[in-house]
Design a protein around this motif. Sequence first.
Motif, mmCIF file in Angstrom:
data_model
loop_
_atom_site.group_PDB
_atom_site.id
_atom_site.type_symbol
_atom_site.label_atom_id
_atom_site.label_comp_id
_atom_site.label_asym_id
_atom_site.label_seq_id
_atom_site.Cartn_x
_atom_site.Cartn_y
_atom_site.Cartn_z
ATOM 1 N N LEU A 108 0.556 -71.364 56.486
ATOM 2 C CA LEU A 108 1.206 -72.649 56.286
ATOM 3 C C LEU A 108 2.703 -72.491 56.534
ATOM 4 O O LEU A 108 3.342 -71.630 55.922
ATOM 5 N N PRO A 109 3.281 -73.278 57.421
ATOM 6 C CA PRO A 109 4.737 -73.190 57.625
ATOM 7 C C PRO A 109 5.484 -73.598 56.367
ATOM 8 O O PRO A 109 4.924 -74.173 55.426
ATOM 9 N N GLN A 110 6.764 -73.282 56.350
ATOM 10 C CA GLN A 110 7.584 -73.635 55.200
ATOM 11 C C GLN A 110 7.640 -75.153 55.032
ATOM 12 O O GLN A 110 7.789 -75.901 55.994
ATOM 13 N N GLY A 111 7.514 -75.594 53.779
ATOM 14 C CA GLY A 111 7.550 -77.012 53.474
ATOM 15 C C GLY A 111 6.261 -77.746 53.748
ATOM 16 O O GLY A 111 6.225 -78.979 53.668
ATOM 17 N N VAL A 112 5.177 -77.029 54.058
ATOM 18 C CA VAL A 112 3.883 -77.652 54.357
ATOM 19 C C VAL A 112 2.883 -77.215 53.301
ATOM 20 O O VAL A 112 2.830 -76.044 52.920
ATOM 21 N N SER A 113 2.089 -78.175 52.815
ATOM 22 C CA SER A 113 1.042 -77.885 51.836
ATOM 23 C C SER A 113 -0.246 -78.537 52.299
ATOM 24 O O SER A 113 -0.245 -79.416 53.176
ATOM 25 N N ALA A 114 -1.360 -78.103 51.718
ATOM 26 C CA ALA A 114 -2.674 -78.617 52.094
ATOM 27 C C ALA A 114 -3.088 -79.730 51.140
ATOM 28 O O ALA A 114 -2.940 -79.616 49.921
ATOM 29 N N THR A 115 -3.609 -80.815 51.695
ATOM 30 C CA THR A 115 -4.119 -81.930 50.891
ATOM 31 C C THR A 115 -5.636 -81.972 50.866
ATOM 32 O O THR A 115 -6.219 -82.575 49.959
#
Length: 428
Positions: A108-115
Amino acid sequence: MPASTRHHKALAAIVHCVGFLTAALPALPALTTDAAAAGHPYPAAATAEPTMPSAPPAVPTPTRLASPAPAPKVSVMVAPASTAQPGYRIEVRNAGNAPVDTTVRQELPQGVSATAISAGGREVRPGGSTATEVTWRLKLPPRSTTKLDTTLTSGAAQQPVTAPACAFAVDGRQPYDCATATWTAPNATAAPTEQTSGWRDQAPALLAGAAVLLVLSGLAFATWRHRRPPVAAALASDGPGRVYPRPAAPRPTARRRTPPVWLIVPVAATVLMATIGMVAWTATRRVAAIDTDSQPTNGAWKGTGVSGGLGVPLREDAFEFTVYRMTCDPGQGARQCQATVGVRNMTLEHHSWHGKLQRAYLADGNWVTTDEQATRRANQGRDVFAEPMAAGSRLVLPLVFTVDRGEAPQRLELRSGVFSAGVRVDVP
């Protein structure tokens, strides 16, 4: 004496002799031994011959070394989804005839999260911080394809998001295969591609071509003026024409004068020496411009250096490098950091590469090269730098860097040769 009495005495004498011999036979070996010890020439007692076995002994079967188990045939494919939010379809295929246990990781790149995560995957948050990856523990049936889906969210809307995925062995360190994909918004316009070379880069070549054309045009015009016939010149004049009498004998053709040899040789030698000197001076400047201690290395002989992030394929002179993952062992002292790297030979011939040319830069600008012994252990004892890569081949392998301090590398610099520009990958 009566006959019966004589018979009885003879029989008693025989019985007495037999008894004496019977009593003397057990002591015969001892007497023989004593006589031999005393030096008397008694014959040695006969020894019994060894008995032959009833059947020949079985020939031992040679011990066979157990052949190593074949490597699992696991491949990964990643495709972006046509959704408003960043989404991906990950396909993990087992082409072998046996089930395989694997761990699938999506960075996951920085600032990205999984929904949304399918098939029981979960986010990994080291130290309770932000999520860095999504992982799945899978058992792949033989000859099967497993599909995984993720939906991500990021603070920067409509920006492209690159999220590579890899399938590892159960230990999570030996990669089977990796793939990458970049999601773009459905209504986003494609960014203009950067031109590799503009008219300014080609200006010297254009000016040189124009100068050559000008010189050739001047020579052609001078030749045409020199070879014009007298009649054409008379007709082209403004005054009245004249009739010249035909000469009695034809004029001999004028021989074109050529420069003497003593002039041609020094001029040719001067031009040759000037050309060699110019080439040597240019090569010396290019080699002197290569600063191997700079960050990043500049002044390369071949190609132009390119930069990118995790999961972005970057092409340099001979190889295309893709860094899928970067992890470091916990600790504050000397520790090992492992980069999962994809390498593709883009040339039409075999090409070698070397561990000492791969660098990991720290935040203070210092750098370390590949720990080749640790890299060999991470690759199951195989030296990945020992043999050249075949034309068009691709490898996914771990590269290990040992750092002396607790900080993790901030950038990787990978290259196929000492004169190639290489690629630089930010690994936050």
